[in-house]
Each structure stands twice: as C-alpha cells, then as structure tokens.
Design a protein around this motif. Structure first.
Motif, PDB file in Angstrom:
ATOM      1  N   TYR A 219       0.776  -1.161  -0.155  1.00 54.97           N
ATOM      2  CA  TYR A 219      -0.059  -0.079  -0.019  1.00 54.97           C
ATOM      3  C   TYR A 219       0.870   1.036  -0.089  1.00 54.97           C
ATOM      4  CZ  TYR A 219      -4.833  -1.305   0.306  1.00 54.97           C
ATOM      5  OH  TYR A 219      -5.963  -2.114   0.461  1.00 54.97           O
TER       6      TYR A 219
ATOM      7  N   LEU B  11       0.558   5.471   0.422  1.00 51.03           N
ATOM      8  CA  LEU B  11      -0.382   6.619   0.984  1.00 51.03           C
ATOM      9  C   LEU B  11       0.379   7.771   0.892  1.00 51.03           C
ATOM     10  CD1 LEU B  11       0.010   3.874   3.455  1.00 51.03           C
ATOM     11  CD2 LEU B  11      -1.726   5.219   4.397  1.00 51.03           C
TER      12      LEU B  11
ATOM     13  N   SER C  10       3.689   1.147   2.979  1.00 52.33           N
ATOM     14  CA  SER C  10       3.212   0.329   3.859  1.00 52.33           C
ATOM     15  C   SER C  10       3.584  -1.106   3.604  1.00 52.33           C
ATOM     16  CB  SER C  10       1.530   0.416   3.987  1.00 52.33           C
ATOM     17  OG  SER C  10       1.284  -0.513   5.140  1.00 52.33           O
TER      18      SER C  10
ATOM     19  N   TRP D 224       4.144  -5.129   5.911  1.00 52.76           N
ATOM     20  CA  TRP D 224       3.781  -6.013   7.118  1.00 52.76           C
ATOM     21  C   TRP D 224       4.992  -6.233   7.568  1.00 52.76           C
ATOM     22  CZ3 TRP D 224      -0.911  -6.895   9.258  1.00 52.76           C
ATOM     23  CH2 TRP D 224      -1.958  -6.721   8.479  1.00 52.76           C
ATOM     24  N   ALA D 225       5.016  -6.041   8.883  1.00 56.62           N
ATOM     25  CA  ALA D 225       6.236  -6.306   9.975  1.00 56.62           C
ATOM     26  C   ALA D 225       5.601  -7.139  10.810  1.00 56.62           C
ATOM     27  CB  ALA D 225       6.760  -5.054  10.465  1.00 56.62           C
TER      28      ALA D 225
ATOM     29  N   ASN E 126       2.803  -9.233  12.729  1.00 59.05           N
ATOM     30  CA  ASN E 126       1.322  -9.177  12.840  1.00 59.05           C
ATOM     31  C   ASN E 126       0.966  -7.650  12.592  1.00 59.05           C
ATOM     32  OD1 ASN E 126       1.154 -11.762  13.145  1.00 59.05           O
ATOM     33  ND2 ASN E 126       1.093 -11.362  15.395  1.00 59.05           N
ATOM     34  N   ASN E 127       1.680  -6.928  12.077  1.00 58.30           N
ATOM     35  CA  ASN E 127       1.465  -5.385  12.348  1.00 58.30           C
ATOM     36  C   ASN E 127       1.879  -4.659  10.931  1.00 58.30           C
ATOM     37  OD1 ASN E 127      -0.307  -3.055  13.227  1.00 58.30           O
ATOM     38  ND2 ASN E 127       0.376  -3.993  15.222  1.00 58.30           N
ATOM     39  N   ARG E 128       1.322  -3.507  10.567  1.00 58.28           N
ATOM     40  CA  ARG E 128       1.876  -2.705   9.621  1.00 58.28           C
ATOM     41  C   ARG E 128       2.865  -1.657   9.792  1.00 58.28           C
ATOM     42  NH1 ARG E 128       0.191  -3.208   4.445  1.00 58.28           N
ATOM     43  NH2 ARG E 128      -1.491  -4.230   4.072  1.00 58.28           N
ATOM     44  N   LYS E 129       3.812  -1.171   9.251  1.00 60.65           N
ATOM     45  CA  LYS E 129       4.775  -0.279   9.337  1.00 60.65           C
ATOM     46  C   LYS E 129       4.611   0.646   8.185  1.00 60.65           C
ATOM     47  CE  LYS E 129       9.734   0.134  10.547  1.00 60.65           C
ATOM     48  NZ  LYS E 129      10.899  -0.527  10.707  1.00 60.65           N
ATOM     49  N   LEU E 130       4.934   1.899   8.530  1.00 62.22           N
ATOM     50  CA  LEU E 130       4.872   2.921   7.363  1.00 62.22           C
ATOM     51  C   LEU E 130       6.421   3.229   7.190  1.00 62.22           C
ATOM     52  CD1 LEU E 130       1.839   5.163   7.656  1.00 62.22           C
ATOM     53  CD2 LEU E 130       2.005   3.223   6.301  1.00 62.22           C
TER      54      LEU E 130
END
Lengths: 114, 114
Positions: free
Chosen positions: A32, A34, A93, A95-96, A98-102
């Motif tokens: 993704y 942004l 964006s 995945w890192a 279980n979460n997302r990192k920008l």
C-alpha cells in the motif's frame, strides 16, 4: 538506505495548473502507498492511498498513479489551489510481523502561487 | 471523528531537564507511534507500541524512552534534554493491520531546548 524517495524537495506551480509530486521505492514487498499533507505547525493528515494491485485511485482533485514495474508513484492535483501549499509525504506500507509499518519519504514542499 | 491530542503545542525546556510529552487517542487504536520531524529529514520514528505496556525501538531511540500504561495514552520521555532534541514531535495511532496501515496524527509539539 532510503527505501522511499521523494527526489524533489520543492515544487512551485501556478494556481489552476496541475501539480505532480513523485515518489520512488525500492522494496517490492510494499503493498500500500499513502500520501499525507502537512501544514506548518500541524500534524500530517491523510490524503489518499493506493493498493499495489491497482494502478490508479482518484478522490476529487487528487489522483494517485502507481507504476509497479518502475516502482514509481505520483500524486496529481488538478486544479492546484493556494490552499494546497504544504509539504507532501509519500509513505509505503509493509507488514512487519502481525502489524503494519509505514516507511516515509522526506517530503516535497509544494507552493501554489496565485 | 478521529482524535489524537498532544499535551502541549509549544514547549521550551532547559538542557538537562527531564521532559514528558503526552499523547492521547480516543479511537481505541492498538498502535501508537512517536516521530520527530526536522527540515530535510522527513518523519523519523523514535518508538512505537503495539499494545499496552509494550514498546519497540524505532530508527532513532537514543536519548528517549516511552511509557504506555493505558491503551489510549503513549508518553515520550526525554531523560535529559539536549539542544539536538529541539524538534517537532508528532504522535500517531493506527488500528492493528488496518487496510493500508493508515496512521492518524496529533497536532504536534514544537519543543525547543535551550
């Protein structure tokens, strides 16, 4: 090493014309992208995003184009207005766990002249 | 409406002082982040937290610590402020995994260390 690059620190356009802000990335795992807008002395505000499975997303005067093969995206603002004068940040964006990192670019300062 | 608030908009502290920056979000977001923004350097991640009492170092954690005792509150601590910590500090929050990892920002705290 910067994974998200905004190669133009600044851009100046005339009111009513098109503004094109560019962003390049290196990591093909980004899924993704942004765009954020930031006025001085304020926090960034989300503007528009695009999934890596699309090549275009439009929201009013703002359109983001994605060229995956070139690892390049651009934000088009048509027509540009003086109130669009701000710093624009591109973020990718990923995945890192279980979460997302920008991952952020350094920003492009846009000046729209009346 | 999404709301992230920061305790102060402007702060002036002396070298060596302990400084607390508070951030509160009302969106029940699991993730919270602290960034600093400096001209030409974009947004740099200091610390982040994916859960209460959990913290992880970002890209520039040296000289900072954080605390997250409640889900809605994330504090940034400068143990002994130095002049090179003069900056704009931005707090952000996001949902776990959200569509594109969109982060919502507070208005920022402009910290000056003299």
């Amino acid at each position: 090493d910067q994974q998200v690059k905004q190669n133009s620190p600044s851009l100046s356009v005339q009111e009513g014309r098109i503004s094109i802000l560019n962003c390049d990335y290196t990591n093909s795992m980004f899924d993704y992208f942004l765009w954020y807008k930031k006025y001085p002395a304020e926090g960034p505000t989300f503007l528009i995003s695009i999934s890596s499975i699309k090549d275009k997303n439009e929201d009013g005067r703002f359109t983001v184009f994605l060229n995956k093969s070139a690892k390049h995206l651009s934000l088009h603002i048509v027509p540009s207005q003086p109130g669009d004068s701000a710093v624009y940040f591109c973020a990718a964006s990923v995945w890192a766990g279980n979460n997302r990192k920008l991952i952020w670019g350094l920003g492009t300062s846009l000046a729209v002249n009346p | 409406d999404v709301k992230v608030t920061q305790s102060s908009r402007y702060l002036v502290k002396r070298t060596g002082e302990k400084v607390f920056l508070e951030c509160v979000q009302d969106m029940d977001h699991e993730n919270m982040f602290w960034y600093r923004q400096d001209p030409g350097l974009g947004l740099r991640l200091i610390y982040f937290s994916y859960d209460v009492k959990m913290k992880e170092k970002g890209d520039i954690p040296e000289g900072y610590s954080v605390s997250r005792e409640k889900k809605e509150r994330f504090s940034l601590i400068l143990e002994s402020a130095s002049t090179n910590q003069t900056s704009m500090y931005l707090c952000a929050s996001s949902f776990v995994g959200g569509t594109g990892g969109e982060q919502y920002f507070g208005p920022g705290t402009r910290l000056t260390v003299t």
